[in-house]
Design a protein around this motif. Structure first.
Motif, PDB file in Angstrom:
ATOM      1  N   ASN A 222       0.837  -1.221   0.000  1.00  0.00           N
ATOM      2  CA  ASN A 222       0.000   0.000   0.000  1.00  0.00           C
ATOM      3  C   ASN A 222       0.868   1.267   0.000  1.00  0.00           C
ATOM      4  O   ASN A 222       0.549   2.249  -0.675  1.00  0.00           O
ATOM      5  N   GLU A 223       1.982   1.215   0.719  1.00  0.00           N
ATOM      6  CA  GLU A 223       2.880   2.386   0.729  1.00  0.00           C
ATOM      7  C   GLU A 223       3.541   2.553  -0.645  1.00  0.00           C
ATOM      8  O   GLU A 223       3.642   3.673  -1.170  1.00  0.00           O
ATOM      9  N   ALA A 224       3.982   1.424  -1.204  1.00  0.00           N
ATOM     10  CA  ALA A 224       4.633   1.482  -2.519  1.00  0.00           C
ATOM     11  C   ALA A 224       3.649   1.987  -3.574  1.00  0.00           C
ATOM     12  O   ALA A 224       4.028   2.747  -4.479  1.00  0.00           O
ATOM     13  N   ALA A 225       2.387   1.590  -3.467  1.00  0.00           N
ATOM     14  CA  ALA A 225       1.368   2.037  -4.441  1.00  0.00           C
ATOM     15  C   ALA A 225       1.185   3.557  -4.344  1.00  0.00           C
ATOM     16  O   ALA A 225       1.097   4.255  -5.363  1.00  0.00           O
ATOM     17  N   MET A 226       1.163   4.073  -3.125  1.00  0.00           N
ATOM     18  CA  MET A 226       0.980   5.524  -2.954  1.00  0.00           C
ATOM     19  C   MET A 226       2.158   6.291  -3.533  1.00  0.00           C
ATOM     20  O   MET A 226       1.984   7.325  -4.200  1.00  0.00           O
ATOM     21  N   LYS A 227       3.353   5.756  -3.293  1.00  0.00           N
ATOM     22  CA  LYS A 227       4.548   6.432  -3.839  1.00  0.00           C
ATOM     23  C   LYS A 227       4.484   6.455  -5.359  1.00  0.00           C
ATOM     24  O   LYS A 227       4.862   7.444  -5.990  1.00  0.00           O
ATOM     25  N   MET A 228       3.977   5.370  -5.934  1.00  0.00           N
ATOM     26  CA  MET A 228       3.871   5.330  -7.398  1.00  0.00           C
ATOM     27  C   MET A 228       2.837   6.355  -7.878  1.00  0.00           C
ATOM     28  O   MET A 228       3.102   7.128  -8.805  1.00  0.00           O
ATOM     29  N   ILE A 229       1.675   6.393  -7.247  1.00  0.00           N
ATOM     30  CA  ILE A 229       0.630   7.352  -7.656  1.00  0.00           C
ATOM     31  C   ILE A 229       1.181   8.780  -7.545  1.00  0.00           C
ATOM     32  O   ILE A 229       0.955   9.633  -8.407  1.00  0.00           O
ATOM     33  N   ASN A 230       1.934   9.036  -6.499  1.00  0.00           N
ATOM     34  CA  ASN A 230       2.491  10.375  -6.267  1.00  0.00           C
ATOM     35  C   ASN A 230       3.493  10.811  -7.332  1.00  0.00           C
ATOM     36  O   ASN A 230       3.766  12.006  -7.478  1.00  0.00           O
ATOM     37  N   GLN A 231       4.046   9.824  -8.052  1.00  0.00           N
ATOM     38  CA  GLN A 231       5.058  10.175  -9.068  1.00  0.00           C
ATOM     39  C   GLN A 231       4.453  10.899 -10.259  1.00  0.00           C
ATOM     40  O   GLN A 231       5.152  11.542 -11.017  1.00  0.00           O
ATOM     41  N   TYR A 232       3.138  10.751 -10.450  1.00  0.00           N
ATOM     42  CA  TYR A 232       2.519  11.276 -11.665  1.00  0.00           C
ATOM     43  C   TYR A 232       1.742  12.564 -11.387  1.00  0.00           C
ATOM     44  O   TYR A 232       1.095  12.698 -10.350  1.00  0.00           O
ATOM     45  N   GLN A 248       9.165  -2.622 -18.988  1.00  0.00           N
ATOM     46  CA  GLN A 248      10.397  -2.969 -18.256  1.00  0.00           C
ATOM     47  C   GLN A 248      10.221  -4.221 -17.409  1.00  0.00           C
ATOM     48  O   GLN A 248      11.100  -4.590 -16.642  1.00  0.00           O
ATOM     49  N   LYS A 249       9.033  -4.824 -17.475  1.00  0.00           N
ATOM     50  CA  LYS A 249       8.700  -6.029 -16.697  1.00  0.00           C
ATOM     51  C   LYS A 249       8.806  -5.778 -15.197  1.00  0.00           C
ATOM     52  O   LYS A 249       9.173  -6.672 -14.415  1.00  0.00           O
ATOM     53  N   ALA A 250       8.515  -4.551 -14.794  1.00  0.00           N
ATOM     54  CA  ALA A 250       8.547  -4.222 -13.365  1.00  0.00           C
ATOM     55  C   ALA A 250       7.266  -4.709 -12.684  1.00  0.00           C
ATOM     56  O   ALA A 250       6.227  -4.861 -13.329  1.00  0.00           O
ATOM     57  N   VAL A 251       7.355  -4.946 -11.385  1.00  0.00           N
ATOM     58  CA  VAL A 251       6.165  -5.295 -10.607  1.00  0.00           C
ATOM     59  C   VAL A 251       5.466  -3.988 -10.243  1.00  0.00           C
ATOM     60  O   VAL A 251       6.094  -3.073  -9.709  1.00  0.00           O
ATOM     61  N   VAL A 252       4.190  -3.884 -10.585  1.00  0.00           N
ATOM     62  CA  VAL A 252       3.444  -2.666 -10.282  1.00  0.00           C
ATOM     63  C   VAL A 252       2.716  -2.892  -8.964  1.00  0.00           C
ATOM     64  O   VAL A 252       1.873  -3.796  -8.847  1.00  0.00           O
ATOM     65  N   MET A 253       3.042  -2.081  -7.968  1.00  0.00           N
ATOM     66  CA  MET A 253       2.558  -2.324  -6.617  1.00  0.00           C
ATOM     67  C   MET A 253       1.066  -2.027  -6.483  1.00  0.00           C
ATOM     68  O   MET A 253       0.569  -1.058  -7.038  1.00  0.00           O
ATOM     69  N   GLY A 254       0.390  -2.904  -5.717  1.00  0.00           N
ATOM     70  CA  GLY A 254      -1.052  -2.722  -5.543  1.00  0.00           C
ATOM     71  C   GLY A 254      -1.846  -3.447  -6.609  1.00  0.00           C
ATOM     72  O   GLY A 254      -3.053  -3.238  -6.738  1.00  0.00           O
ATOM     73  N   PHE A 255      -1.172  -4.300  -7.369  1.00  0.00           N
ATOM     74  CA  PHE A 255      -1.858  -5.066  -8.421  1.00  0.00           C
ATOM     75  C   PHE A 255      -1.520  -6.550  -8.309  1.00  0.00           C
ATOM     76  O   PHE A 255      -0.414  -6.906  -7.916  1.00  0.00           O
ATOM     77  N   GLY A 256      -2.501  -7.373  -8.681  1.00  0.00           N
ATOM     78  CA  GLY A 256      -2.285  -8.813  -8.704  1.00  0.00           C
ATOM     79  C   GLY A 256      -2.500  -9.433  -7.333  1.00  0.00           C
ATOM     80  O   GLY A 256      -2.609  -8.734  -6.316  1.00  0.00           O
ATOM     81  N   HIS A 257      -2.586 -10.738  -7.345  1.00  0.00           N
ATOM     82  CA  HIS A 257      -2.776 -11.455  -6.080  1.00  0.00           C
ATOM     83  C   HIS A 257      -2.424 -12.915  -6.255  1.00  0.00           C
ATOM     84  O   HIS A 257      -2.623 -13.475  -7.331  1.00  0.00           O
ATOM     85  N   ARG A 258      -1.899 -13.532  -5.238  1.00  0.00           N
ATOM     86  CA  ARG A 258      -1.523 -14.933  -5.313  1.00  0.00           C
ATOM     87  C   ARG A 258      -2.750 -15.847  -5.479  1.00  0.00           C
ATOM     88  O   ARG A 258      -2.720 -16.816  -6.219  1.00  0.00           O
TER      89      ARG A 258
END
Ligand code: COA
Length: 372
Positions: A222-232, A248-258
């Motif tokens: 959740n923190e990583a997702a907020m930091k990402m949203i804040n970048q834009y 870039q095949k990066a993991v986008v935080m706040g997405f996906g689930h096991r």
């Protein structure tokens, strides 16, 4: 080992009567109640009681429970002194881990301090510890941590804002706490169960769980997702940035689930709260950016937003510092962890799996003087 079972994906490792996650025809339920019903009709304290005790509380039981939560708001002086030593740059998750561990030294689990007694205390105690540390390190203030608010959300917002919280803000936080409270054999709960299975004490199991939740692939998302949203700054830059991350095949935080493969049932509950708060503040920018990221993730990869993504936005609109997002997850999940620790203890067997050995074949020992 079967390649697919890396990370224990798809492996059933035990039984539980606490929740169902992604089970066909059941959805997400706590003790048989749907997450939608609980989020729409219950308060977090009712849900915490339900998880820990197995049944929804009566009015009398709920009142008694809330009184116990208020009693947990105070901090022993020794805890205050320890918190005052933790530098301002400390990760707040480490603050909580340290506070819980220290309380375990001061008031170890015993016949008097039972697991249930400690659990009731820890939710309010963690709120008080976090906000006391924050006020001391940022304003040199010895915060009065007894708010007399009879809800965890109310206690948290009161200590953060310094006044009785707005009812809608309290409700928004309350809903997120309900959604975060329990999720079957996720990594932190499993860590708590492994620790418990060795017949260790309640505090140790909670400390193991906090340490496990801290990582960005779990609670830290959740923190990583907020930091990402804040970048834009706007929707086009969010769309372009998300596409680039995917390239870039990066993991986008706040997405996906096991476990969930098509959607996270909690997202459709928390997202409208993010929208409601955005409208209330007349500040839709972050919400629109978040929706743009969600749209690209779905269009390009068919990966959906999980609970962490829009919870981050709810917390942002409530004015909660980003570094407190994962600690809030702890405060809520304490209820689920406690339920699992009790369930593990009720039918315990040491959790000790096996590994396939892939190291070198047997070889002779080489004396230190002969090593090159
Ligand atoms: C939660 C998570 C660890 C689940 O991982 P998992 O079950 O191991 O999923 P997989 O790695 O098998 O994912 C399957 C595919 O989707 C991709 N994927 C999954 N989540 C992704 C994400 N958040 N961003 C980008 N791609 C993702 C994987 O790269 C993989 O793609 P591939 O088949 O081309 O290699 C993963 O989705 C993730 O890291 N999400 C971000 C962190 C997060 O939000 N955590 C909180 C979960 S509630």
């Amino acid at each position: 080992m079967d390649e697919k079972s890396g990370g224990l994906a798809g492996i059933t490792v035990g039984e539980t009567a606490i929740s169902t996650v992604g089970k066909k025809g059941k959805g997400l339920t706590y003790r048989g109640y749907s997450i939608e019903d609980l989020a729409n009709h219950a308060r977090f304290e009712e849900v915490a009681y339900l998880l820990i005790h197995g049944t929804l509380p009566t009015k009398v039981e709920l009142n008694t429970y809330k009184k116990r939560l208020i009693q947990g708001q105070s901090l022993p002086i020794a805890i205050c002194r320890v918190l005052e030593q933790l530098p301002v740059k400390t990760n707040p998750m480490d603050v909580l881990r340290t506070a819980v561990s220290t309380l375990g030294c001061l008031e170890p689990e015993s016949l008097r301090h039972t697991a249930e007694f400690i659990a009731d205390k820890l939710m309010s105690f963690c709120v008080s510890s976090l906000l006391y540390w924050y006020a001391f390190q940022t304003n040199d203030q010895h915060l009065t941590v007894i708010s007399e608010q009879n809800s965890i959300a109310g206690h948290f917002l009161y200590l953060l804002q310094g006044h009785v919280p707005d009812a809608e803000f309290r409700k928004a936080l309350d809903v997120s706490l309900i959604l975060y409270a329990e999720h079957e054999f996720n990594a932190s709960t499993f860590a708590a169960r492994v620790c418990t299975s060795t017949e260790s004490d309640f505090y140790s199991a909670i400390v193991a769980a906090i340490g496990t939740l801290r990582g960005p692939l779990h609670g830290g998302a959740n923190e990583a997702a907020m930091k990402m949203i804040n970048q834009y700054d706007d929707v086009p830059s969010a769309e372009a940035g998300t596409r680039l991350l995917l390239e870039q095949k990066a993991v986008v935080m706040g997405f996906g689930h096991r476990v969930y493969k098509e959607s996270d049932p909690r997202t459709s509950i928390i997202k409208p709260w993010a929208k409601k708060l955005a409208d209330r503040f007349g500040d839709p920018k972050k919400f629109l950016i978040a929706e743009a990221i969600e749209r690209v993730m779905w269009d390009e990869k068919k990966i959906f937003a999980n609970l962490d993504f829009y919870s981050a936005l709810v917390y942002f609109y409530l004015g909660i510092p980003t570094s407190f997002f994962t600690p809030l997850f702890v405060i809520s999940r304490l209820s689920g962890w406690t339920a699992h620790i009790r369930e593990q203890r009720a039918n315990n067997r040491l959790i000790r799996p096996l590994a396939d050995y892939i190291g070198p074949d047997p070889r002779p020992y080489v004396g230190i003087s002969e090593r090159t």
